[in-house]
Motif scaffolding. Structure first.
Motif, mmCIF file in Angstrom:
data_model
loop_
_atom_site.group_PDB
_atom_site.id
_atom_site.type_symbol
_atom_site.label_atom_id
_atom_site.label_comp_id
_atom_site.label_asym_id
_atom_site.label_seq_id
_atom_site.Cartn_x
_atom_site.Cartn_y
_atom_site.Cartn_z
ATOM 1 N N GLY A 94 0.788 -1.232 0.087
ATOM 2 C CA GLY A 94 -0.022 0.186 -0.214
ATOM 3 C C GLY A 94 0.733 1.407 -0.098
ATOM 4 N N GLU A 95 2.042 1.108 0.023
ATOM 5 C CA GLU A 95 2.913 2.228 0.123
ATOM 6 C C GLU A 95 3.271 3.062 -1.131
ATOM 7 N N ALA A 96 3.666 4.171 -1.302
ATOM 8 C CA ALA A 96 4.169 4.796 -2.534
ATOM 9 C C ALA A 96 5.393 4.979 -2.699
ATOM 10 N N ILE A 97 5.714 4.069 -3.735
ATOM 11 C CA ILE A 97 7.355 3.859 -4.075
ATOM 12 C C ILE A 97 7.907 4.925 -5.285
ATOM 13 N N MET A 98 8.767 5.820 -5.059
ATOM 14 C CA MET A 98 9.185 6.595 -6.218
ATOM 15 C C MET A 98 10.689 5.978 -6.643
ATOM 16 N N ALA A 99 10.716 5.449 -7.892
ATOM 17 C CA ALA A 99 12.019 4.920 -8.203
ATOM 18 C C ALA A 99 12.783 6.075 -9.115
ATOM 19 N N GLY A 100 13.972 6.044 -8.653
ATOM 20 C CA GLY A 100 15.061 6.972 -9.542
ATOM 21 C C GLY A 100 15.335 6.326 -10.616
ATOM 22 N N VAL A 101 14.970 6.700 -11.962
ATOM 23 C CA VAL A 101 15.282 6.112 -12.983
ATOM 24 C C VAL A 101 16.190 6.831 -14.102
ATOM 25 N N SER A 102 17.209 6.507 -14.440
ATOM 26 C CA SER A 102 18.164 7.177 -15.450
ATOM 27 C C SER A 102 18.092 6.679 -16.744
ATOM 28 N N GLY A 103 17.544 5.665 -16.982
ATOM 29 C CA GLY A 103 17.221 5.064 -18.168
ATOM 30 C C GLY A 103 18.461 3.983 -18.302
ATOM 31 N N GLY A 104 19.139 3.934 -17.427
ATOM 32 C CA GLY A 104 20.292 2.632 -17.419
ATOM 33 C C GLY A 104 19.766 1.674 -17.269
ATOM 34 N N PRO A 105 20.536 0.333 -17.348
ATOM 35 C CA PRO A 105 20.386 -0.985 -16.938
ATOM 36 C C PRO A 105 19.776 -1.214 -15.722
ATOM 37 N N ASP A 106 20.134 -0.676 -14.687
ATOM 38 C CA ASP A 106 19.972 -0.919 -13.174
ATOM 39 C C ASP A 106 18.502 -0.512 -13.088
ATOM 40 N N SER A 107 18.367 1.064 -13.237
ATOM 41 C CA SER A 107 17.218 1.655 -12.763
ATOM 42 C C SER A 107 15.994 1.167 -13.850
ATOM 43 N N VAL A 108 16.203 0.663 -15.008
ATOM 44 C CA VAL A 108 14.992 0.233 -15.677
ATOM 45 C C VAL A 108 14.539 -1.185 -15.377
ATOM 46 N N CYS A 109 15.720 -2.178 -14.740
ATOM 47 C CA CYS A 109 15.300 -3.560 -14.281
ATOM 48 C C CYS A 109 14.536 -3.072 -12.859
ATOM 49 N N LEU A 110 15.135 -2.167 -11.907
ATOM 50 C CA LEU A 110 14.538 -1.824 -10.615
ATOM 51 C C LEU A 110 12.796 -1.292 -11.239
ATOM 52 N N LEU A 111 12.665 -0.462 -12.055
ATOM 53 C CA LEU A 111 11.328 -0.094 -12.316
ATOM 54 C C LEU A 111 10.455 -1.216 -12.613
ATOM 55 N N LEU B 237 5.752 14.023 -5.541
ATOM 56 C CA LEU B 237 5.004 12.509 -5.957
ATOM 57 C C LEU B 237 4.262 11.916 -4.730
ATOM 58 N N LYS B 238 4.536 12.802 -3.519
ATOM 59 C CA LYS B 238 3.931 12.156 -2.410
ATOM 60 C C LYS B 238 4.400 10.616 -2.172
ATOM 61 N N ALA B 239 5.474 10.551 -2.352
ATOM 62 C CA ALA B 239 6.175 9.135 -1.960
ATOM 63 C C ALA B 239 6.542 8.871 -0.502
ATOM 64 N N ASP B 240 6.394 7.555 -0.306
ATOM 65 C CA ASP B 240 6.921 7.202 1.208
ATOM 66 C C ASP B 240 8.298 6.726 1.152
ATOM 67 N N LYS B 241 8.647 6.182 0.029
ATOM 68 C CA LYS B 241 10.055 5.703 -0.099
ATOM 69 C C LYS B 241 10.773 6.160 -1.456
ATOM 70 N N VAL B 242 12.135 5.968 -1.340
ATOM 71 C CA VAL B 242 12.496 6.428 -2.881
ATOM 72 C C VAL B 242 13.634 5.102 -3.263
ATOM 73 N N ALA B 243 13.111 4.514 -4.298
ATOM 74 C CA ALA B 243 13.921 3.159 -4.546
ATOM 75 C C ALA B 243 15.028 3.665 -5.551
ATOM 76 N N LEU B 244 16.145 3.253 -5.485
ATOM 77 C CA LEU B 244 17.502 3.624 -6.094
ATOM 78 C C LEU B 244 18.024 2.133 -6.607
#
Length: 205
Positions: A20-37, A120-127
């Motif tokens: 139920g939480e709001a998760i904001m992903a930092g996405v650069s467009g590189g492989p790691d962040s695309v995989c994370l998202l 974005l009213k996020a609870d967590k920031v995923a990197l």
């Protein structure tokens, strides 16, 4: 255990977020962040997550940086994810402050994450830091003489910042994207030994 199972195991192991939480992903467009998202979106319905994306254009690479931002924006449209972006002239900030490119980018990036989190009213920031990043950070700290504290490396959880890929290797991430035919952007600055982290990755490791 496949990558999705390891991703979920890491989230549970470090209690990174709850359903139920709001998760904001930092996405650069590189492989790691695309995989994370992509992995976060696999959990979106089951965990009732509100997934969003923040992208910062550091303006390091001119047209390439603009294309990175467009790539992430279009990816978010395709995957139905709220998107927030900013442009920050990091080269100018480096000239004004005298900070190293790595330090300047880090300072600008985390200030941006804080603004994006509020917007974005996020609870967590995923990197998207992975296991290889953790190893590189430990080595960097050792070479810089940071003592025992430096052996901690990158923390899986620090405040509202979480790193669900921290126990997954770069090789496994790239293979995940390849098998699923997921596109990503390649940052050519990662291929130069001008930066300390890159020289460790490319020449030592």
């Amino acid at each position: 255990m496949d990558i999705k199972d390891r991703f979920l195991a890491t989230i549970k192991k470090y209690n990174m977020f709850k359903k139920g939480e709001a998760i904001m992903a930092g996405v650069s467009g590189g492989p790691d962040s695309v995989c994370l998202l992509h992995l976060l979106l696999q959990l979106r319905d089951e965990w009732d997550l509100k997934v969003s994306v923040a992208h910062l254009d550091h303006m390091f690479r001119g047209k390439e940086s603009e294309e990175d931002a467009l790539f992430v924006k279009e990816l978010c449209e395709k995957w139905d994810v709220p998107f927030y972006q900013e442009r920050q002239d990091v080269p100018a900030y480096i000239r004004d402050t005298g900070y190293s490119p790595e330090d300047a980018a880090r300072r600008i990036r985390y200030a941006f994450f804080e603004r994006a989190k509020r917007e974005l009213k996020a609870d967590k920031v995923a990197l998207g830091h992975n296991r290889d990043d953790h190893v590189e950070t430990v080595l960097m700290n050792i070479f810089r003489g940071s003592g025992l504290d430096g052996l901690v490396g990158i923390e899986p959880v620090r405040g509202h910042y979480i790193r669900p890929l921290i126990e997954i290797s770069r090789h496994d991430i790239e293979n995940y994207l390849k098998v699923r035919k997921l596109d990503f952007r390649t940052d050519r600055t990662n291929l130069t030994t001008e930066y300390f982290r890159n020289s460790l990755r490319l020449e030592l490791i």
